[in-house]
Write an enzyme that holds these catalytic residues in place. Structure first.
Site, PDB file in Angstrom:
ATOM      1  CG  ASP A   1     -24.912  -4.611   5.911  1.00 49.61           C
ATOM      2  OD1 ASP A   1     -25.669  -5.448   5.387  1.00 49.61           O
ATOM      3  OD2 ASP A   1     -24.837  -3.424   5.546  1.00 49.61           O
TER       4      ASP A   1
ATOM      5  NE  ARG B   1     -24.209  -1.257   1.495  1.00 47.55           N
ATOM      6  CZ  ARG B   1     -24.573  -1.866   2.616  1.00 47.55           C
ATOM      7  NH1 ARG B   1     -23.950  -1.584   3.743  1.00 47.55           N
ATOM      8  NH2 ARG B   1     -25.544  -2.745   2.613  1.00 47.55           N
TER       9      ARG B   1
ATOM     10  N   PRO C   1      -1.481   2.287   1.030  1.00 47.42           N
ATOM     11  CG  PRO C   1       0.249   1.327  -0.191  1.00 47.42           C
ATOM     12  CD  PRO C   1      -0.785   2.399  -0.266  1.00 47.42           C
TER      13      PRO C   1
ATOM     14  CD  GLU D   1       7.432   4.404  -5.092  1.00 53.03           C
ATOM     15  OE1 GLU D   1       7.513   4.041  -3.898  1.00 53.03           O
ATOM     16  OE2 GLU D   1       7.284   3.597  -6.031  1.00 53.03           O
TER      17      GLU D   1
END
Length: 250
Positions: free
Chosen positions: A175, A160, A88, A115
């Site tokens: 896309d 993909r 994150p 963590e």
């Protein structure tokens, strides 16, 4: 292309045997290997973590275990790998990353838990001449229990784009986040032309290619204005359709 996934929960990646990714693996478009980090432990408890220096809650994954795992995986391929660490605290993962990574011969994704992974791991492999570098990336502004869910997202986004994986090679350039105009993909419709008193827009039924192209371009712009105004250089999104803007604050 070779992709190695390292995790203490290798069963998390069973969905990669399904659908488009499973087909790509079966047809040899991607060589995907899944590893249990605990296979590189040496103690009876198969320990992969310890308390953080400086104190604080949670546990930190041991650099020595990760070092052995990454060195072993790197030796399995003749090509220098790119190391990806979902976290994150990383920079946002974008479509351009997926496109760039799809051109790499060997991708290794290290899935942390607790963590996270001792920061020296990213530092060491970013400086190693045997590696293409390290990318610490996040799939969104939220925290997950580990890197596995993010790794699933990244693998699908990358695979993909490999040659021959999509049934229609013209699909990817249109896309969202891949279009040359920078807009989101517009609204999509199929049969029947009328469903629950909602009709497919007339230009799409006209068979007139210029009118269809104009409608799709305009709709893509409006859709981007509603959902991702940041892509147009503005900051405020329109409220969802069928709602009103809030008037209060706190």
């Amino acid at each position: 292309m070779r992709i190695d996934l390292i995790s203490i929960f290798p069963a998390y990646f069973e969905p990669l045997a399904l659908s488009l990714i499973g087909k790509a693996r079966a047809e040899g478009a991607v060589d995907l290997a899944i590893h249990d980090l605990r296979d590189w432990t040496t103690d009876n408890h198969r320990t992969v973590d310890d308390t953080p220096y400086g104190g604080g809650p949670g546990m930190v994954m041991l650099p020595e275990i990760w070092g052995r795992a990454l060195d072993s995986v790197q030796a399995m391929s003749p090509h220098p790998p790119l190391l990806v660490i979902p976290t994150p605290s990383g920079r946002p993962f974008r479509q351009v990353d997926a496109a760039t990574w799809s051109t790499v011969d060997h991708l290794v994704i290290a899935c942390g838990r607790y963590e996270g992974i001792d920061s020296r791991v990213a530092q060491f492999y970013s400086e190693s001449p045997e590696w293409l570098g390290v990318q610490e990336v996040s799939i969104g502004d939220y925290v997950l229990a580990g890197g596995e869910a993010a790794a699933l997202v990244m693998v699908e986004a990358v695979v993909r784009l490999l040659p021959g994986v999509l049934g229609n090679p013209d699909s990817a350039p249109d896309d969202s986040f891949s279009r040359p105009d920078g807009l989101l993909e517009g609204s999509i419709f199929t049969k029947p032309p009328m469903w629950r008193d909602l009709r497919v827009p007339e230009p799409l039924l006209s068979g007139h290619h210029a009118d269809i192209a104009t409608w799709r371009s305009t709709d893509a712009l409006h859709r981007t204005e509603r959902h991702r105004p940041d892509l147009l250089g503005t900051t405020e999104a329109a409220p969802p359709e069928g709602t009103t803007s809030p008037t209060g604050g706190n």
